[in-house]
Design an enzyme around this catalytic site. Structure first.
Site, short mmCIF file in Angstrom:
data_model
loop_
_atom_site.label_atom_id
_atom_site.label_comp_id
_atom_site.label_asym_id
_atom_site.label_seq_id
_atom_site.Cartn_x
_atom_site.Cartn_y
_atom_site.Cartn_z
N PRO A 2 -12.97 -5.12 -27.50
CA PRO A 2 -11.86 -4.63 -28.31
C PRO A 2 -12.33 -3.44 -29.15
CG PRO A 2 -12.29 -6.97 -28.72
CD PRO A 2 -13.42 -6.45 -27.91
N GLU A 3 -11.53 -2.40 -29.23
CA GLU A 3 -11.89 -1.25 -30.05
C GLU A 3 -11.20 -1.39 -31.40
OE1 GLU A 3 -12.59 2.38 -28.34
OE2 GLU A 3 -12.83 1.62 -26.32
N LYS A 55 -14.69 -3.01 -36.32
CA LYS A 55 -14.42 -4.09 -35.37
C LYS A 55 -14.47 -5.46 -36.03
CE LYS A 55 -16.03 -1.15 -31.75
NZ LYS A 55 -17.04 -0.92 -30.72
#
Ligand SMILES: [Zn+2]
Length: 285
Positions: A2-3, A55
């Site tokens: 996930p960014e 993140k």
């Protein structure tokens, strides 16, 4: 992976389900979290705030505890109404936070720690708010200075360094370099301050465009023919270079190239014609 934009959207969705409501139940498979909850029950506390920091996701409870979680590769937070069937198996559950209406379930969340405001501030890996590309407190000038303090790093590697700037993942890395016309293998020290500032501003613009209310889970940097809402099975259809090895550049037609880059061996995509090395600068590796 996930960014930053994904974590941002997750935090926003969790916020809608949890903020302002008293917690009715907290459960975790992590002994440290369970022990914290035994000593200082989270049930009865209000969720005050939920924040994406690069993140990391931070959930602030009214008793002063802050749950910091990092999703790494496979972690997910889901929101369910009570009685709704979970979409992932129960054994992947790591954390559950419930209120009267909803259950927020953290599946396969590999890192979760309880902090106070003070311990959070001292955390070596959770980015400062002023480093967060999607945060309201991003300080562009100091971000440029942090970049310039690493003159020998390749631009693409520096973009991934969450201690310089938090939020850019591997897809955005290649896309930002393309949009700026910068060769990803160039050393940061070859950029002028203006070029660095404009690269960071572009990074923020691209990430922000992907956290708008109508943005889906797909990363969109290129909006050629189709609307962003189109359900396209090929996620690279909305990107300039990432995942497009050998395909023609959307600007110049040259074949897009791919190479493994950096200490973490992350893949980089670029167009050799739109992103040339400036004269006299060698590609290393
Ligand atoms: Zn090109």
């Amino acid at each position: 992976m996930p960014e930053g934009d994904t974590i941002f959207r997750t935090a926003r969705n969790l916020g809608r389900a949890l903020i302002g409501e008293p917690v009715t139940l907290f459960r975790s498979t992590y002994p440290l979290l369970t022990r914290f909850n035994d000593d200082t029950p989270l049930a009865g506390q209000i969720v005050d705030r939920i924040e994406a920091r690069g993140k990391w996701m931070l959930i602030y409870f009214s008793g002063g505890g802050i749950l910091a979680s990092h999703l790494l590769m496979n972690g997910r937070w889901h929101i369910y109404r009570h009685g709704e069937r979970w979409q992932l198996p129960r054994f992947h559950m790591r954390i559950v936070i419930e209120n009267a209406q909803y259950q927020a379930v953290g599946f396969r969340v590999p890192v979760a720690e309880m902090h106070t405001a003070r311990s959070l501030e001292r955390h070596p890996r959770i980015p400062r708010p002023q480093n967060d590309l999607l945060g309201p407190d991003l300080d562009l000038n100091s971000a440029v200075q942090r970049f310039q303090a690493h003159p020998r790093d390749a631009i693409a590697d520096a973009l991934l360094d969450q201690s310089l700037l938090a939020g850019v993942g591997n897809v955005f890395k290649s896309e930002i370099c393309f949009v700026c016309g910068l060769n990803p293998f160039r050393a940061v020290g070859t950029l002028t301050d203006d070029e660095s500032a404009s690269m960071i501003a572009t990074a923020r613009k691209l990430l922000r465009a992907n956290v708008l209310e109508d943005s889906g889970d797909l990363i969109v940097t290129y909006r050629g023919q189709q609307r962003r809402t189109t359900h396209n099975s090929d996620p690279t259809a909305s990107l300039w270079v990432y995942g497009r090895n050998g395909e023609p550049c959307r600007r110049c037609g040259e074949a897009i190239r791919r190479r493994i880059q950096g200490g973490d061996a992350r893949v980089t995509f670029w167009c050799p014609r739109c992103q040339p090395m400036p004269d006299g600068v060698e590609i290393d590796g």
